[in-house]
Enzyme design. Structure first.
Site, PDB file in Angstrom:
ATOM      1  N   ASP A  13       0.810  -1.221   0.000  1.00  0.00           N
ATOM      2  CA  ASP A  13       0.000   0.000   0.000  1.00  0.00           C
ATOM      3  C   ASP A  13       0.845   1.274   0.000  1.00  0.00           C
ATOM      4  OD1 ASP A  13      -2.244  -1.666   0.141  1.00  0.00           O
ATOM      5  OD2 ASP A  13      -2.085  -1.746   2.324  1.00  0.00           O
ATOM      6  N   LYS A  16       2.060   1.924  -5.163  1.00  0.00           N
ATOM      7  CA  LYS A  16       2.732   1.339  -6.343  1.00  0.00           C
ATOM      8  C   LYS A  16       1.898   1.523  -7.602  1.00  0.00           C
ATOM      9  CE  LYS A  16       2.969  -2.672  -4.266  1.00  0.00           C
ATOM     10  NZ  LYS A  16       2.571  -2.311  -2.904  1.00  0.00           N
ATOM     11  N   GLY A  40      -3.983  -4.604  -4.287  1.00  0.00           N
ATOM     12  CA  GLY A  40      -5.032  -3.644  -4.638  1.00  0.00           C
ATOM     13  C   GLY A  40      -4.360  -2.369  -5.099  1.00  0.00           C
ATOM     14  N   HIS A  41      -4.283  -2.178  -6.409  1.00  0.00           N
ATOM     15  CA  HIS A  41      -3.570  -1.018  -6.927  1.00  0.00           C
ATOM     16  C   HIS A  41      -4.561   0.022  -7.448  1.00  0.00           C
ATOM     17  CE1 HIS A  41       0.209  -3.729  -7.363  1.00  0.00           C
ATOM     18  NE2 HIS A  41      -0.165  -3.514  -6.131  1.00  0.00           N
ATOM     19  N   GLN A 222       2.416  -6.160  -2.942  1.00  0.00           N
ATOM     20  CA  GLN A 222       2.823  -6.206  -1.525  1.00  0.00           C
ATOM     21  C   GLN A 222       4.104  -5.380  -1.278  1.00  0.00           C
ATOM     22  OE1 GLN A 222       1.981  -9.703  -2.892  1.00  0.00           O
ATOM     23  NE2 GLN A 222      -0.029  -8.895  -2.576  1.00  0.00           N
TER      24      GLN A 222
HETATM   25  P1  IMO Z   1      -0.636  -4.276  -2.294  1.00  0.00           P
HETATM   26  O1  IMO Z   1      -0.103  -4.830  -3.574  1.00  0.00           O
HETATM   27  C1  IMO Z   1      -1.123  -4.640   2.002  1.00  0.00           C
HETATM   28  C2  IMO Z   1      -1.140  -8.658   3.715  1.00  0.00           C
HETATM   29  C3  IMO Z   1      -2.421  -9.140   4.353  1.00  0.00           C
HETATM   30  C4  IMO Z   1      -1.856 -10.036   5.444  1.00  0.00           C
HETATM   31  C5  IMO Z   1      -0.658 -10.691   4.752  1.00  0.00           C
HETATM   32  C6  IMO Z   1      -0.935 -12.088   4.194  1.00  0.00           C
HETATM   33  O2  IMO Z   1      -1.946  -3.581  -2.386  1.00  0.00           O
HETATM   34  O3  IMO Z   1       0.397  -3.435  -1.611  1.00  0.00           O
HETATM   35  P2  IMO Z   1      -2.248 -12.882   2.028  1.00  0.00           P
HETATM   36  O4  IMO Z   1      -3.699 -12.725   1.646  1.00  0.00           O
HETATM   37  O5  IMO Z   1      -1.293 -12.273   1.055  1.00  0.00           O
HETATM   38  O6  IMO Z   1      -1.895 -14.296   2.383  1.00  0.00           O
HETATM   39  O7  IMO Z   1      -2.109 -12.051   3.410  1.00  0.00           O
HETATM   40  O8  IMO Z   1      -0.291  -9.808   3.709  1.00  0.00           O
HETATM   41  N1  IMO Z   1      -1.261  -8.196   2.321  1.00  0.00           N
HETATM   42  C7  IMO Z   1      -1.225  -6.900   1.950  1.00  0.00           C
HETATM   43  N2  IMO Z   1      -1.168  -5.780   2.693  1.00  0.00           N
HETATM   44  N3  IMO Z   1      -1.132  -4.539   0.660  1.00  0.00           N
HETATM   45  C8  IMO Z   1      -1.124  -5.646  -0.101  1.00  0.00           C
HETATM   46  O9  IMO Z   1      -0.941  -5.612  -1.417  1.00  0.00           O
HETATM   47  C9  IMO Z   1      -1.241  -6.906   0.536  1.00  0.00           C
HETATM   48  N4  IMO Z   1      -1.328  -8.181   0.111  1.00  0.00           N
HETATM   49  C10 IMO Z   1      -1.317  -8.963   1.210  1.00  0.00           C
HETATM   50  O10 IMO Z   1      -3.154  -8.056   4.900  1.00  0.00           O
HETATM   51  O11 IMO Z   1      -1.377  -9.272   6.519  1.00  0.00           O
HETATM   52 MG    MG Z   2      -3.185  -3.235  -0.662  1.00  0.00          MG
END
Ligand code: IMO
Ligand code: MG
Length: 429
Positions: A13, A16, A40-41, A222
């Site tokens: 978050d 990106k 979630g972009h 992530q």
């Molecule tokens: P973007 O690309 C923020 C977090 C989840 C959880 C951990 C494991 O938008 O930055 P998962 O479903 O991947 O097995 O969850 O990772 N998480 C994210 N947090 N932004 C994301 O993606 C995330 N994708 C997974 O909240 O703590």
């Molecule tokens: Mg996210």
């Protein structure tokens, strides 16, 4: 320098989506290399925010090629929804969007198991999209790849094996295996036809593109602290968002990676469970959450907020070999009197300047803060670094010093034009 990796340096978050969208106009190919629809972009299209979970953010530019590499896990249902959504917005994807035949497929039982595990005693706070269980199957060598999903006999065989292997955990939670199988088979008929035209050997496409000197942007989901190896294990995602993840994630040798760019938010957020040393439980945390709109783009959960953590970002710069940084959401810090920056951790009598691997230290360490005067006047709308309030300039310069990489771009809003090029005409590719 035709290949560039863009990744998040905190817990995801970082913004990106906007950064990739900003850089995509200079690229020919935009490629995702790990994660799935847990990402979630958020982008702006025709003045409205809009979220992509799976398809690379570059898709909004009509002529760009967008690929999903083998390191990504694909939920065919989620993919169909996203393609349909884009088509409704008159954004055509056929002929320029491709998925790797070697990517693993997320099936309904992965999502069920993700939910069941989250109810158990090791709650990670996952997005419940089936990401972890799908990667587990890949490692256990019983996963279903896209190429397997398209070969009906192979798929049926694998489906039976997987349902038998998972019968205990599913039945225990009241799932009717026969009903589940029927649902999967019904979806399979429709979804395999749907995805087929997009499926190819993306690794070969990438090799050919590099040979033709095309520009490739590798988009991570992530962030470093969610990395399976270098994050806050076990409170991580199940893939490698760090820059090195691009090699096994798309089929590219390390000598072909030319440049690595980190995206960093001006403060810190995290969603889900796990240690978070700089977390604020007071009104400053609420201020950042509201000002920054810090609610999950995938799950809608409020994000935990804290001051900038230089220990975390320094760690990210190191493990990914980051050469440039893009700072986002500096505008959300307008109006704060005193800004704190975490420069080290303290646990018992020891001071940690490097990110500690110990779960105990990660959980109980206290932040060592440095204080700086905040900036009161507006930074939103500024497009020249020198026109930023002096204290904002000092903040940016101090962050650079602390993390060991230059901040070449500053984002002050979601729109493409709300950006300051600190270093003019940086050659990203
Ligand atoms: P973007 O690309 C923020 C977090 C989840 C959880 C951990 C494991 O938008 O930055 P998962 O479903 O991947 O097995 O969850 O990772 N998480 C994210 N947090 N932004 C994301 O993606 C995330 N994708 C997974 O909240 O703590
Ligand atoms: Mg996210």
């Amino acid at each position: 320098m035709p290949t560039l990796v863009v990744l998040g340096t905190q817990w995801g978050d970082e913004g990106k989506g906007k950064v990739v969208d900003y850089l995509a106009k200079k690229a020919d190919y935009i490629v995702r290399y790990q994660g799935g629809n847990n990402a979630g972009h958020t982008l702006i299209y025709e003045n409205k925010p809009f979220v992509l979970h799976l398809i690379p953010s570059g898709i909004l530019f009509p002529k760009k090629n967008c690929l999903i590499g083998n390191g990504v896990v694909i939920d065919p249902k989620a993919l169909k929804e996203e393609v349909t959504f884009l088509n409704k917005k008159k954004i055509a994807v056929k002929g320029r969007f491709f998925i790797s035949e070697q990517a693993h497929v997320i099936l309904p039982y992965h999502k069920l198991i993700d939910e069941i595990l989250e109810r158990g005693n090791v709650k990670i706070g996952t997005t419940k999209r089936g990401i972890g269980p799908c990667y587990s199957d890949k490692v256990k060598r019983i996963g279903v790849r896209v190429v397997d999903y398209l070969e009906k006999d192979v798929f049926l065989n694998l489906l039976d094996k997987n349902l038998t292997e998972k019968a205990l955990i599913l039945k225990d939670s009241g799932v009717d295996i026969e009903d589940l199988k029927k649902e999967i088979l019904k979806d399979h008929n429709e979804l395999s036809k749907f995805i087929k035209p997009f499926v190819t050997d993306t690794s070969l496409m990438i090799e050919n593109a590099i040979k033709k000197n095309k520009k490739l942007l590798f988009e991570s989901a992530q962030g470093t602290l969610l990395d399976l190896d270098f994050g806050t294990y076990p409170y991580v995602t199940s893939s490698n968002p760090i820059a090195g993840g691009v090699c096994p994630g798309v089929g590219l040798g390390p000598t072909e990676v030319d440049n690595v760019l980190g995206v960093v938010k001006a403060y810190t957020t995290r969603v889900g469970e796990g240690p978070f040393t700089v977390e604020l439980f007071d009104e400053m945390g609420d201020f950042l959450r509201e000002k920054g709109g810090e609610y999950g783009a995938t799950t809608g959960r409020p994000r935990r907020c804290g001051w900038f953590d230089a220990v975390v970002v320094r760690h990210s710069v190191r493990v990914s070999g980051i050469k440039h940084l893009i700072l986002t959401k500096l505008d959300c810090m307008e109006g704060i009197d005193i800004i704190k920056v975490c420069v080290a951790y303290r646990y018992k009598s020891k001071v940690y300047k490097d990110f500690p691997a110990s779960r105990t230290v990660q959980k109980y360490a206290k932040p060592v803060y440095e204080e700086m005067a905040g900036f009161k006047c507006k930074v939103k709308g500024v497009t020249d670094f020198k026109k930023l309030p002096l204290n904002a300039q000092k903040y940016v310069k101090r962050l650079e010093q602390l993390v060991g990489a230059p901040i070449d771009l500053i984002s002050l809003g979601r729109k493409r034009e709300e950006t300051i090029e600190v270093t003019k005409n940086t050659k990203w590719f």
